[in-house]
Scaffold this motif. Structure first.
Motif, mmCIF file in Angstrom:
data_model
loop_
_atom_site.group_PDB
_atom_site.id
_atom_site.type_symbol
_atom_site.label_atom_id
_atom_site.label_comp_id
_atom_site.label_asym_id
_atom_site.label_seq_id
_atom_site.Cartn_x
_atom_site.Cartn_y
_atom_site.Cartn_z
ATOM 1 N N GLY A 211 -2.734 -27.202 1.667
ATOM 2 C CA GLY A 211 -1.874 -28.187 1.033
ATOM 3 C C GLY A 211 -0.512 -27.649 0.642
ATOM 4 O O GLY A 211 0.408 -28.429 0.377
ATOM 5 N N ALA A 212 -0.360 -26.335 0.591
ATOM 6 C CA ALA A 212 0.911 -25.723 0.218
ATOM 7 C C ALA A 212 1.760 -25.453 1.466
ATOM 8 O O ALA A 212 1.309 -25.627 2.599
ATOM 9 C CB ALA A 212 0.668 -24.426 -0.549
ATOM 10 N N SER A 213 3.014 -25.042 1.222
ATOM 11 C CA SER A 213 3.951 -24.837 2.328
ATOM 12 C C SER A 213 4.230 -23.353 2.563
ATOM 13 O O SER A 213 4.355 -22.581 1.606
ATOM 14 C CB SER A 213 5.279 -25.553 2.045
ATOM 15 N N ALA A 214 4.335 -22.994 3.830
ATOM 16 C CA ALA A 214 4.665 -21.632 4.240
ATOM 17 C C ALA A 214 6.088 -21.595 4.755
ATOM 18 O O ALA A 214 6.532 -22.509 5.459
ATOM 19 C CB ALA A 214 3.712 -21.168 5.340
ATOM 20 N N MET A 215 6.800 -20.550 4.400
ATOM 21 C CA MET A 215 8.164 -20.367 4.876
ATOM 22 C C MET A 215 8.222 -19.209 5.867
ATOM 23 O O MET A 215 7.660 -18.134 5.606
ATOM 24 C CB MET A 215 9.115 -20.092 3.709
ATOM 25 N N PHE A 216 8.918 -19.422 6.967
ATOM 26 C CA PHE A 216 9.199 -18.376 7.944
ATOM 27 C C PHE A 216 10.717 -18.243 8.005
ATOM 28 O O PHE A 216 11.402 -19.069 8.625
ATOM 29 C CB PHE A 216 8.625 -18.733 9.316
ATOM 30 N N THR A 217 11.251 -17.261 7.315
ATOM 31 C CA THR A 217 12.694 -17.053 7.256
ATOM 32 C C THR A 217 13.055 -15.846 8.112
ATOM 33 O O THR A 217 12.489 -14.769 7.940
ATOM 34 C CB THR A 217 13.155 -16.836 5.811
ATOM 35 N N PHE A 218 14.005 -16.040 9.022
ATOM 36 C CA PHE A 218 14.342 -14.976 9.966
ATOM 37 C C PHE A 218 15.781 -15.133 10.436
ATOM 38 O O PHE A 218 16.387 -16.210 10.300
ATOM 39 C CB PHE A 218 13.384 -14.990 11.159
#
Length: 360
Positions: A211-218
């Motif tokens: 239910g939570a959000s994942a961040m992929f920062t690159f």
């Protein structure tokens, strides 16, 4: 034809199935439908059919898309099969990855002890995630750099962990797709760039519960060649599987390669990861429908824009084989006899009632 006894159409239409997320737009079209089988063919509704209908008034004649239907072989699906779910991995709801894993660069650091590594016991682990924005657009100068964030929601039943979380996993990364694990031309080799290799990106969020959000920062590093590029990604559990139906995309413009209208059309037609260079937007537009393999292939010149599955109709009303043009288009056409099928996005290919339409 007596409409009191027979419908004013023959149910031998063709509808497109399983449309790719970007759809296919066409504007004014001109070409052919070559039918070489006695079977009828019905394809599902798709953005392609919808876009065709937007560009012609009801009952209008004139330039139109050509269709070809024939017996024989057709190239394999290029846009959907590489993230399907074989029976062998159904327990994790994901697709196996190749045995050879990329060599990882250093992952971002996380303070020891700041992440809970507890994983709830579940009968069947489900790895499922959806990009919060399916397609993002960025512009870069040649050799320019930018920082990008792609966010996913964890729609499964088990938490995800980053490589730097200090936990035992399951670790989740973002990998290049279409083709799987392809080397990206946009990998940045800067320190802490977020890339694990030229085909994998670390998850920036240490732990992501269901239910939570994942961040992929690159960081992305543009090549020196000006063009329109699409980079596609999907979720992957290193050493285990790819997560199905988790595609996201970056539309990247490097420099000023085209005028705005041409640029928009290039992005509209790009069929996966790659560039707009091989696409001639003024080339002949055609749909080849193969009744033997049950495939429809949409081409712009020699460039394959999309491929779709088809299903055959009734042998009583076989699809007329040959090469056909669209005679006219209607938003909706209704059968003249019971069960009075409602056929959206109707496109007539013959004056005696044969045509393409959306799923009734």
């Amino acid at each position: 034809m007596n409409s009191s006894k027979k419908p004013f159409y023959r149910h031998t239409s063709i509808l497109l199935a399983l449309a790719f997320t970007v759809g296919v737009g066409v504007g004014s079209l001109s070409d052919s439908l070559n039918l070489q089988s006695s079977q009828a063919s019905v394809l599902q509704r798709s953005p392609f059919i919808q876009d065709l209908s937007r560009h012609a008034s009801i009952g209008s004649l004139g330039k139109s898309l050509a269709y070809e239907v024939y017996d024989g072989n057709v190239v394999d699906d290029k846009v959907g099969d590489d993230t399907s779910v074989p029976d062998t991995v159904k327990p994790v709801d994901a697709t196996p990855i190749p045995k050879t894993e990329p060599a990882l660069q250093q992952a971002p650091s996380v303070a020891t002890g700041t992440v809970s590594c507890d994983v709830p016991k579940v009968t069947k682990p489900v790895y499922k995630g959806t990009a919060l924005i399916q397609t993002q657009a960025i512009s870069l100068n040649r050799d320019g750099t930018a920082q990008v964030t792609i966010a996913y929601q964890n729609n499964g039943n088990i938490p995800w962990f980053s490589d730097a979380s200090g936990c035992k996993g399951p670790f989740v990364q973002l990998g290049t797709t279409h083709e799987l694990d392809r080397a990206s031309a946009f990998m940045s080799r800067e320190s802490q760039s977020g890339w694990a290799d030229n085909n994998r990106i670390y998850m920036s969020t240490p732990r992501v519960d269901p239910g939570a959000s994942a961040m992929f920062t690159f960081k992305v590093q543009a090549p020196s060649q000006e063009d329109a590029y699409r980079e596609m990604f999907g979720l992957v559990i290193p050493g285990m599987a790819w997560v199905k139906d988790s595609d996201s995309a970056l539309n990247i413009t490097v420099g000023q390669p085209y005028d705005p209208d041409t640029l928009a059309k290039k992005f509209f037609y790009i069929n996966g990861s790659g560039t707009g260079a091989p696409i001639d937007i003024n080339a002949e537009k055609k749909v080849d429908v193969n009744l033997t393999t049950q495939k429809a292939v949409l081409t712009l010149g020699d460039y394959v824009v999309r491929e779709f599955n088809v299903s055959t109709g009734s042998p009583k009303h076989p699809t007329p084989v040959g090469t056909w043009h669209i005679l006219f288009k209607q938003q909706v056409r209704i059968g003249g006899a019971s069960p009075f099928y409602i056929m959206p996005k109707w496109q007539a290919i013959r004056p005696d009632g044969y045509g393409f339409h959306g799923l009734p």
